[in-house]
Design a protein around this motif. Structure first.
Motif, PDB file in Angstrom:
ATOM      1  N   LEU A 129      38.006  43.068  33.847  1.00 49.30           N
ATOM      2  CA  LEU A 129      36.609  43.000  33.522  1.00 49.30           C
ATOM      3  C   LEU A 129      36.421  42.474  32.094  1.00 49.30           C
ATOM      4  N   VAL A 166      41.280  45.963  36.702  1.00 43.75           N
ATOM      5  CA  VAL A 166      41.117  46.929  37.804  1.00 43.75           C
ATOM      6  C   VAL A 166      41.576  46.394  38.892  1.00 43.75           C
ATOM      7  N   ARG A 167      41.645  47.259  40.124  1.00 50.43           N
ATOM      8  CA  ARG A 167      41.821  46.845  41.306  1.00 50.43           C
ATOM      9  C   ARG A 167      40.785  46.757  42.079  1.00 50.43           C
ATOM     10  N   VAL A 168      40.716  45.821  42.962  1.00 48.43           N
ATOM     11  CA  VAL A 168      39.432  45.411  43.728  1.00 48.43           C
ATOM     12  C   VAL A 168      39.926  45.111  45.219  1.00 48.43           C
ATOM     13  N   HIS A 173      43.596  42.082  41.950  1.00 49.39           N
ATOM     14  CA  HIS A 173      43.391  42.564  40.688  1.00 49.39           C
ATOM     15  C   HIS A 173      42.148  41.847  39.930  1.00 49.39           C
ATOM     16  N   GLU A 202      34.798  44.944  45.911  1.00 49.23           N
ATOM     17  CA  GLU A 202      34.244  45.760  45.170  1.00 49.23           C
ATOM     18  C   GLU A 202      35.681  46.459  44.441  1.00 49.23           C
ATOM     19  N   GLN A 203      35.430  47.244  43.410  1.00 45.38           N
ATOM     20  CA  GLN A 203      36.265  47.960  42.746  1.00 45.38           C
ATOM     21  C   GLN A 203      37.153  48.968  43.453  1.00 45.38           C
ATOM     22  N   CYS A 212      39.287  50.907  50.976  1.00 44.33           N
ATOM     23  CA  CYS A 212      38.230  50.701  50.187  1.00 44.33           C
ATOM     24  C   CYS A 212      37.137  51.687  50.568  1.00 44.33           C
ATOM     25  N   GLU A 245      38.584  51.505  41.765  1.00 46.00           N
ATOM     26  CA  GLU A 245      38.869  52.693  40.899  1.00 46.00           C
ATOM     27  C   GLU A 245      38.179  53.918  41.210  1.00 46.00           C
TER      28      GLU A 245
END
Ligand SMILES: [Zn+2]
Length: 147
Positions: free
Chosen positions: A127, A133-135, A124, A141-142, A113, A144
């Motif tokens: 939004l 998005v991947r978190v 996942h 936190e994202q 991360c 991306e």
């Protein structure tokens, strides 16, 4: 070829993408971190067919090429270039050591991360825009990579 099903769930394929920072979990580079340069998807070798990849994992899978990880050194000797130049002396290709990063099976790496710096499993989130998005499972936190 295959029509994508509405629910594209593929639990076996962690979503690691180019530009992600990953940590290597096993092997000689265990514990090292690096940036994913390339994601390669390897199809299982057809029966009787020759895989371009040397033996190892027989089945197909996803591998990642990581900057500075799993480096294989290839020594090359100086040799004459094949083409004879236009009346000139043949070109000499200098020898040396080529360092090539070889792909690592995706199962041997874990995404790191960028926010909390910990290796994490991927969760996942969707939004408001509907984008998936991947978190990070630790800090939320994202993951991306900014394009
Ligand atoms: Zn995090």
């Amino acid at each position: 070829m295959a029509v994508r099903s509405a629910v594209a769930k593929s639990p076996k394929v962690p979503e690691i993408r180019k530009g992600d920072t990953v940590v290597v979990l096993s092997g000689k580079d265990a514990g090292k971190r690096g940036k994913v340069e390339r994601v390669v998807r390897i199809d299982a070798a057809p029966r009787g067919g020759r895989s371009i990849f040397r033996r190892g994992s027989s089945a197909g899978g996803v591998k990642v090429v990581i900057e500075g990880i799993n480096i294989a050194k290839r020594h090359t000797k100086p040799r004459q270039g094949s083409s004879s130049g236009i009346g000139g002396a043949p070109k000499i290709e200098p020898g040396g050591i080529l360092e090539i990063a070889h792909p690592v099976p995706i199962g041997k790496v874990m995404i790191v991360c960028p926010s909390c710096g910990k290796p994490t499993r991927i969760a996942h989130a969707t939004l408001e825009t509907g984008r998936r998005v991947r978190v990070c499972r630790h800090c939320g936190e994202q993951l991306e990579v900014k394009a």
